[in-house]
Design a protein around this motif. Sequence first.
Motif, PDB file in Angstrom:
ATOM      1  N   MET A 110     -45.765  43.019  35.328  1.00 28.53           N
ATOM      2  CA  MET A 110     -46.720  42.891  34.212  1.00 28.53           C
ATOM      3  C   MET A 110     -46.268  41.796  33.252  1.00 28.53           C
ATOM      4  N   GLN A 111     -44.994  41.749  32.974  1.00 32.26           N
ATOM      5  CA  GLN A 111     -44.492  40.739  32.036  1.00 32.26           C
ATOM      6  C   GLN A 111     -44.687  39.334  32.581  1.00 32.26           C
ATOM      7  N   ALA A 112     -44.535  39.190  33.895  1.00 33.63           N
ATOM      8  CA  ALA A 112     -44.718  37.874  34.509  1.00 33.63           C
ATOM      9  C   ALA A 112     -46.176  37.431  34.416  1.00 33.63           C
ATOM     10  N   ARG A 113     -47.113  38.393  34.425  1.00 30.20           N
ATOM     11  CA  ARG A 113     -48.537  38.057  34.345  1.00 30.20           C
ATOM     12  C   ARG A 113     -48.983  37.782  32.912  1.00 30.20           C
ATOM     13  N   SER A 114     -48.206  38.197  31.955  1.00 33.67           N
ATOM     14  CA  SER A 114     -48.648  38.208  30.569  1.00 33.67           C
ATOM     15  C   SER A 114     -47.856  37.229  29.726  1.00 33.67           C
ATOM     16  N   ARG A 115     -48.390  36.853  28.584  1.00 33.01           N
ATOM     17  CA  ARG A 115     -47.646  35.987  27.679  1.00 33.01           C
ATOM     18  C   ARG A 115     -47.321  36.724  26.383  1.00 33.01           C
ATOM     19  N   VAL A 116     -47.391  38.050  26.486  1.00 33.89           N
ATOM     20  CA  VAL A 116     -47.066  38.891  25.332  1.00 33.89           C
ATOM     21  C   VAL A 116     -45.554  38.986  25.184  1.00 33.89           C
ATOM     22  N   HIS A 117     -45.063  39.059  23.957  1.00 27.20           N
ATOM     23  CA  HIS A 117     -43.624  39.084  23.724  1.00 27.20           C
ATOM     24  C   HIS A 117     -43.054  40.491  23.784  1.00 27.20           C
ATOM     25  N   ARG A 118     -43.667  41.416  23.045  1.00 29.77           N
ATOM     26  CA  ARG A 118     -43.131  42.782  22.971  1.00 29.77           C
ATOM     27  C   ARG A 118     -43.588  43.619  24.161  1.00 29.77           C
ATOM     28  N   ALA A 119     -42.675  44.397  24.723  1.00 30.11           N
ATOM     29  CA  ALA A 119     -42.993  45.251  25.866  1.00 30.11           C
ATOM     30  C   ALA A 119     -44.092  46.259  25.517  1.00 30.11           C
ATOM     31  N   ALA A 120     -44.097  46.738  24.285  1.00 35.52           N
ATOM     32  CA  ALA A 120     -45.085  47.737  23.882  1.00 35.52           C
ATOM     33  C   ALA A 120     -46.503  47.172  23.869  1.00 35.52           C
ATOM     34  N   ASP A 121     -46.637  45.846  23.859  1.00 42.23           N
ATOM     35  CA  ASP A 121     -47.960  45.220  23.794  1.00 42.23           C
ATOM     36  C   ASP A 121     -48.540  44.885  25.163  1.00 42.23           C
ATOM     37  N   LEU A 122     -47.787  45.132  26.226  1.00 44.78           N
ATOM     38  CA  LEU A 122     -48.173  44.671  27.569  1.00 44.78           C
ATOM     39  C   LEU A 122     -49.578  45.073  27.977  1.00 44.78           C
ATOM     40  N   ALA A 123     -49.918  46.339  27.798  1.00 42.11           N
ATOM     41  CA  ALA A 123     -51.246  46.832  28.209  1.00 42.11           C
ATOM     42  C   ALA A 123     -51.927  47.499  27.034  1.00 42.11           C
ATOM     43  N   ARG A 124     -51.721  46.928  25.865  1.00 44.42           N
ATOM     44  CA  ARG A 124     -52.251  47.478  24.626  1.00 44.42           C
ATOM     45  C   ARG A 124     -53.505  46.697  24.245  1.00 44.42           C
ATOM     46  N   GLY A 125     -54.664  47.297  24.480  1.00 48.58           N
ATOM     47  CA  GLY A 125     -55.948  46.601  24.298  1.00 48.58           C
ATOM     48  C   GLY A 125     -56.556  46.322  25.662  1.00 48.58           C
ATOM     49  N   PRO A 126     -57.899  46.365  25.736  1.00 45.65           N
ATOM     50  CA  PRO A 126     -58.581  46.251  27.034  1.00 45.65           C
ATOM     51  C   PRO A 126     -58.357  44.921  27.739  1.00 45.65           C
ATOM     52  N   GLY A 127     -58.219  43.835  26.981  1.00 49.54           N
ATOM     53  CA  GLY A 127     -57.993  42.535  27.598  1.00 49.54           C
ATOM     54  C   GLY A 127     -56.570  42.400  28.135  1.00 49.54           C
ATOM     55  N   ARG A 128     -55.614  42.902  27.404  1.00 50.16           N
ATOM     56  CA  ARG A 128     -54.222  42.832  27.858  1.00 50.16           C
ATOM     57  C   ARG A 128     -54.002  43.756  29.041  1.00 50.16           C
ATOM     58  N   LEU A 129     -54.685  44.897  29.028  1.00 48.16           N
ATOM     59  CA  LEU A 129     -54.570  45.849  30.140  1.00 48.16           C
ATOM     60  C   LEU A 129     -54.969  45.186  31.454  1.00 48.16           C
ATOM     61  N   THR A 130     -56.106  44.507  31.472  1.00 51.27           N
ATOM     62  CA  THR A 130     -56.547  43.874  32.720  1.00 51.27           C
ATOM     63  C   THR A 130     -55.641  42.708  33.092  1.00 51.27           C
ATOM     64  N   GLN A 131     -55.118  42.004  32.107  1.00 47.56           N
ATOM     65  CA  GLN A 131     -54.184  40.913  32.384  1.00 47.56           C
ATOM     66  C   GLN A 131     -52.918  41.454  33.060  1.00 47.56           C
ATOM     67  N   ALA A 132     -52.354  42.516  32.492  1.00 52.39           N
ATOM     68  CA  ALA A 132     -51.111  43.082  33.022  1.00 52.39           C
ATOM     69  C   ALA A 132     -51.307  43.656  34.418  1.00 52.39           C
ATOM     70  N   MET A 133     -52.524  44.166  34.687  1.00 54.06           N
ATOM     71  CA  MET A 133     -52.791  44.818  35.969  1.00 54.06           C
ATOM     72  C   MET A 133     -53.500  43.884  36.953  1.00 54.06           C
ATOM     73  N   ALA A 134     -53.701  42.627  36.584  1.00 54.37           N
ATOM     74  CA  ALA A 134     -54.358  41.639  37.463  1.00 54.37           C
ATOM     75  C   ALA A 134     -55.729  42.132  37.920  1.00 54.37           C
ATOM     76  N   ILE A 135     -56.542  42.562  36.943  1.00 51.95           N
ATOM     77  CA  ILE A 135     -57.891  43.041  37.230  1.00 51.95           C
ATOM     78  C   ILE A 135     -58.902  41.972  36.818  1.00 51.95           C
ATOM     79  N   ASP A 136     -59.760  41.561  37.744  1.00 45.56           N
ATOM     80  CA  ASP A 136     -60.824  40.612  37.411  1.00 45.56           C
ATOM     81  C   ASP A 136     -62.095  40.994  38.164  1.00 45.56           C
ATOM     82  N   ARG A 137     -63.104  40.126  38.099  1.00 45.14           N
ATOM     83  CA  ARG A 137     -64.423  40.443  38.660  1.00 45.14           C
ATOM     84  C   ARG A 137     -64.373  40.787  40.156  1.00 45.14           C
TER      85      ARG A 137
END
Length: 196
Positions: A110-137
């Motif tokens: 998840m961290q590799a997919r994301s540009r978020v700094h804090r671990a607690a923010d990785l899947a915090r919010g609907p947009g970050r959640l899909t980013q961390a989980m590699a979810i798209d159309r």
Amino acid sequence: MKRLKRADLPVDTATLAYFLIGKSLVRDAAEGRTSGRIIETEAYVPGDASGHAYGGETDRNRSLFLRRGHAYVYLIYGMHFCVNVSSERPGIGAGVLLRALEPIDGVAIMQARSRVHRAADLARGPGRLTQAMAIDRRLDGIDLCSRSSLWLASAARPPGRVATSVRIGISKERCRLLRFYEAGNPHLSGPSALRK
DNA sequence: TATGCGATATTCT
DNA sequence: GAATATCGCATAG
């Protein structure tokens, strides 16, 4: 961690949104498995003017009209994806937005997919959640209760107190208490007043 | 901590 | 044209 069967899912949208708190969302991708505990949801019930199904079925929102337990994935603000779980009988458009996860498996992925700094923010919010989980159309319309690359599983740990609040980021139907969350969890999105 | 704003694509009016 | 189920960065207090 056991796969949820469709029969496990309540048929009513708000009841499903409550039910999903504490359950797991699992993503199997080329990089490996990522999963998280669902800690925040919002119900977009039938006839809700703020729901994407309001106004009828289109190419974009078709997945909301599938039998409960299917993924509806859409692009918002031109740059983020959001994922819903369809929640009613076939032909009725409604869904449950997944807003935040407490990461369990594959945190490094998840961290590799994301540009978020804090671990607690990785899947915090609907947009970050899909980013961390590699979810798209490409995952739009898939069955979350089948052997697919995105699926629902039983709770790794039962939820604590589940609270309700108004929904975040909408302009219509603002008063309805259709957001559900595990009170006090540090991975919740939204203003601090909406995390207690 | 809180508030404001720009980015950016698709859908709707 | 306007609106949008958002996010990250900037600035102020």
